[in-house]
Every structure is written in structure tokens, then in C-alpha cells.
Design an enzyme around this catalytic site. Structure first.
Site, PDB file in Angstrom:
ATOM      1  N   THR A 117       0.812  -1.410   0.149  1.00 45.85           N
ATOM      2  CA  THR A 117      -0.412   0.173  -0.152  1.00 45.85           C
ATOM      3  C   THR A 117       1.248   0.769   0.213  1.00 45.85           C
ATOM      4  O   THR A 117       1.578   1.547   0.165  1.00 45.85           O
ATOM      5  CB  THR A 117      -1.312  -0.224   1.219  1.00 45.85           C
ATOM      6  OG1 THR A 117      -1.409   1.329   1.733  1.00 45.85           O
ATOM      7  CG2 THR A 117       0.003   0.249   2.526  1.00 45.85           C
ATOM      8  N   TYR A 141      -1.598   0.129   9.925  1.00 39.06           N
ATOM      9  CA  TYR A 141      -2.784  -0.022   8.919  1.00 39.06           C
ATOM     10  C   TYR A 141      -1.139   0.180   7.884  1.00 39.06           C
ATOM     11  O   TYR A 141      -0.323  -0.819   7.347  1.00 39.06           O
ATOM     12  CB  TYR A 141      -3.461  -0.067   8.144  1.00 39.06           C
ATOM     13  CG  TYR A 141      -3.377  -0.029   6.746  1.00 39.06           C
ATOM     14  CD1 TYR A 141      -3.343  -1.395   5.870  1.00 39.06           C
ATOM     15  CD2 TYR A 141      -3.420   0.778   5.483  1.00 39.06           C
ATOM     16  CE1 TYR A 141      -3.760  -1.633   4.695  1.00 39.06           C
ATOM     17  CE2 TYR A 141      -3.252   0.170   4.279  1.00 39.06           C
ATOM     18  CZ  TYR A 141      -3.754  -1.077   3.552  1.00 39.06           C
ATOM     19  OH  TYR A 141      -3.661  -1.234   2.182  1.00 39.06           O
TER      20      TYR A 141
END
Length: 330
Positions: A117, A141
Site C-alpha cells: 500500500t 495499517y
């Protein structure tokens, strides 16, 4: 030889399964169905319900199906949730990835493609962001994904395993043929929730923060069509099988759109003027994330086909109308 797709019943994973089958691959899907749907996996793929952290199960799959590549999509992805549940994210994203990697090494799987990501960059100093930008995640995250990238790099140095880690920017849209799309409950992606509002599945949307240092005060993101994204994974698989070296690549178009611009696009394409409310910022949202997208084209020969915001929105809206019509989740 077969390919293992973890999280293959989820949003991006289900598109990947369709792309692999279309390319003539034998596909095995491992998914615990916590956010995915069994109906999203076509009958031409082998489906196994289970957790990617179950080493005994994963080990059996790798050996029984003669797996030569793992495409790892399974994981938790909601940035605000990671801030309130960091240990859950490190458990699901990092610890389970470590377990999967150990199984891959034990079974001699040579190729690994990882769903990473742009959140690993945190709040970068420059935009567009190239792969040379130092990773400074500002959410658990992003940190959990960066830890997996680190494990991959260390593992590839120690064992005969090569990998591609693809750092996604904002994935959106749905299969152009209407076979699958984003059906996840409590989705937080902007185009998804705005499309839900446009078809009447939610009363309106919230815009989180209008005081960022951007031209209109809202966050800017690089939106990539999910079909182009999974085609990049197929290109990565071919690259590794051809002897390509391990690498990390941004996966985006290099075009940025603000939240207001995206909302306007959804209203324009749908013809619906749904309610919009501005609220306080969410924690963990950088102001500007746009990909420096040259390296992925150079390394993989990737050529996106659906680089158009209205096209992305149109496919997302078509999927929401499908769901609204009660015709299932995939």
C-alpha cells in the site's frame, strides 16, 4: 503448477482470480470469508475456506496443489480501524504474512506477489511519490504492510524466493463485465460509498476534513481501476517466472483527484445529487498521495487500459445498482 490467491473471495482478490483464470492459470483460493464472499469465486477455481495464518492448512495446499506462486491479498485494510485496533492489524497483516512466508519457504515456492500500500509512505515530502521516497507510515495499517515488505526482502536474501511488492494507491471500480465488484460491508473507500449514496443504499456521505493544504482543502488521491491493478499482478507473475529480480513498485496512474472532484464525478455520472456533509478529519489520512508511476511501466511493461475517472465511477455505479437490485454479492 498452480497459483494460490489468498483473500481471493474479497474485492481485489476476486478480480485477480478472474484475470488468472482468463490467462489459463490453475487457481487455488484461500479465504476465511470474514469480508469476502464464496459466491465471488468461480467454480473453475479450487476454493479452500481457512485462515492464511493456519500453517498446517497452508502447507497442505502448497504441496497438494504444486503451487509455484502465491498472490497474497488477505489482510485488514481500513486505516482508522487500524488506529483503534493496532494489535489486530499487526496480527492479521504482519504475523499471518510471516506464517505464510515460512510455509512458502518450507514448500520451496519460488514466486511471491504481495498486496502492499501507498500508506507505507505516510505524509511524503513530494508528490508524485516515487519508490525512492523513504517509508514513514502514520498508521498501524501502513506499518503492518511495511513490516511484511521488510520480511519479504530479508527472506528473499536468505532463500530462493523472489517477490514483487505492489504499493497500491486508491483502488476503485468493478469488473467491466459485471462479474464481481466491491461488496464489503462497512466499506470506507470514497468512490464506493459515494456510489452507494447515488443509488440510494446510504443517505449521503461524509467528507473528512476540508482544511488540508491542497487546492480545495480536501485530500487528493490517485484512483486506479481494479482491473488495471490485477493486470499489473499478472504482469508481475510473468516477470518473476521469466527470471525477474525482486522489486517494489508503485501501482497507480500518476493522476490526482480531490475528494470534491470525485464526489462531483459520481454525481455527474449517476445524475443524482445526493447529500454531502463535511466533518472533522480522520486520523491517519495524508493530504496528498499520487503515484510516481514510471517504474512499474518500465519494469513490468504494464499498460493501463482504464485510466479515466468517469470510467472507474461508471463501473462502480453499475456494481452498486447490481447489489441494490438484490442479485447477490458477486
Amino acid at each position: 503448477m498452480s497459483v494460490l490467491v489468498t483473500g481471493g473471495a474479497g474485492y481485489i482478490g476476486s478480480h485477480m482470480v478472474l484475470e488468472l483464470i482468463g490467462a489459463g492459470e490453475d487457481v487455488v483460493v484461500l479465504d476465511n470469508l470474514s469480508t469476502g464472499f464464496r459466491s465471488a469465486v468461480p467454480d473453475t477455481a479450487t476454493f479452500v475456506e481457512g485462515n492464511v495464518g493456519d500453517s498446517a492448512l497452508v502447507g497442505r495446499i502448497l504441496k497438494e496443489h504444486d503451487i509455484d506462486a502465491i498472490l497474497h491479498f488477505a489482510g485488514s485494510i481500513v486505516v482508522p480501524d487500524s488506529i483503534t485496533d493496532p494489535l489486530g492489524y499487526y496480527g492479521n497483516n504482519t504475523c499471518n504474512s510471516r506464517s505464510l512466508l515460512a510455509c512458502a519457504v518450507d514448500a520451496g515456492v519460488p514466486h511471491f506477489i504481495f498486496s502492499s500500500t501507498a500508506a507505507v509512505y505516510g505524509e511524503p515530502e513530494r508528490s508524485p511519490i516515487t519508490e525512492e521516497a523513504p517509508p514513514r507510515p502514520i498508521s498501524p495499517y501502513g506499518s503492518s504492510k511495511l513490516m511484511t515488505e521488510t520480511m519479504l526482502a530479508d527472506t528473499a536474501r536468505a532463500y530462493p524466493l523472489r517477490y514483487v511488492a505492489l504499493r497500491y494507491f486508491n483502488v476503485a471500480g468493478a469488473d467491466p463485465a459485471g462479474r464481481t465488484g466491491q461488496s464489503t460491508p462497512r466499506a470506507t473507500h470514497l468512490i464506493k460509498v459515494a456510489s452507494e449514496a447515488a443509488v440510494g443504499s446510504r443517505p449521503g456521505i461524509d467528507i473528512f476534513g476540508t482544511d488540508y493544504q491542497t487546492p480545495d482543502g480536501t485530500c487528493i488521491r490517485d484512483y486506479i481501476h481494479v482491473t488495471d491493478l490485477v493486470r499489473a499482478h499478472l504482469d508481475a507473475l510473468r516477470y518473476l517466472r521469466a527470471g525477474g529480480e525482486s522489486t517494489v513498485l508503485n501501482c497507480g496512474y500518476g493522476n490526482g483527484f480531490s475528494v470534491f472532484e470525485v464526489v462531483d464525478a459520481v454525481k455527474r455520472v449517476s445524475g443524482v445529487d445526493f447529500p454531502v456533509r463535511t466533518v472533522e478529519r480522520r486520523p491517519g489520512d495524508p493530504p496528498d498521495l499520487v503515484a510516481g508511476a514510471g517504474r512499474i511501466r518500465d519494469v513490468l511493461g504494464w499498460e493501463p487500459q482504464l485510466n479515466d475517472l468517469d470510467t472507474i465511477v461508471g463501473h462502480a455505479l453499475a456494481w452498486e445498482r447490481h447489489l441494490k437490485g438484490g442479485r447477490g454479492t458477486a
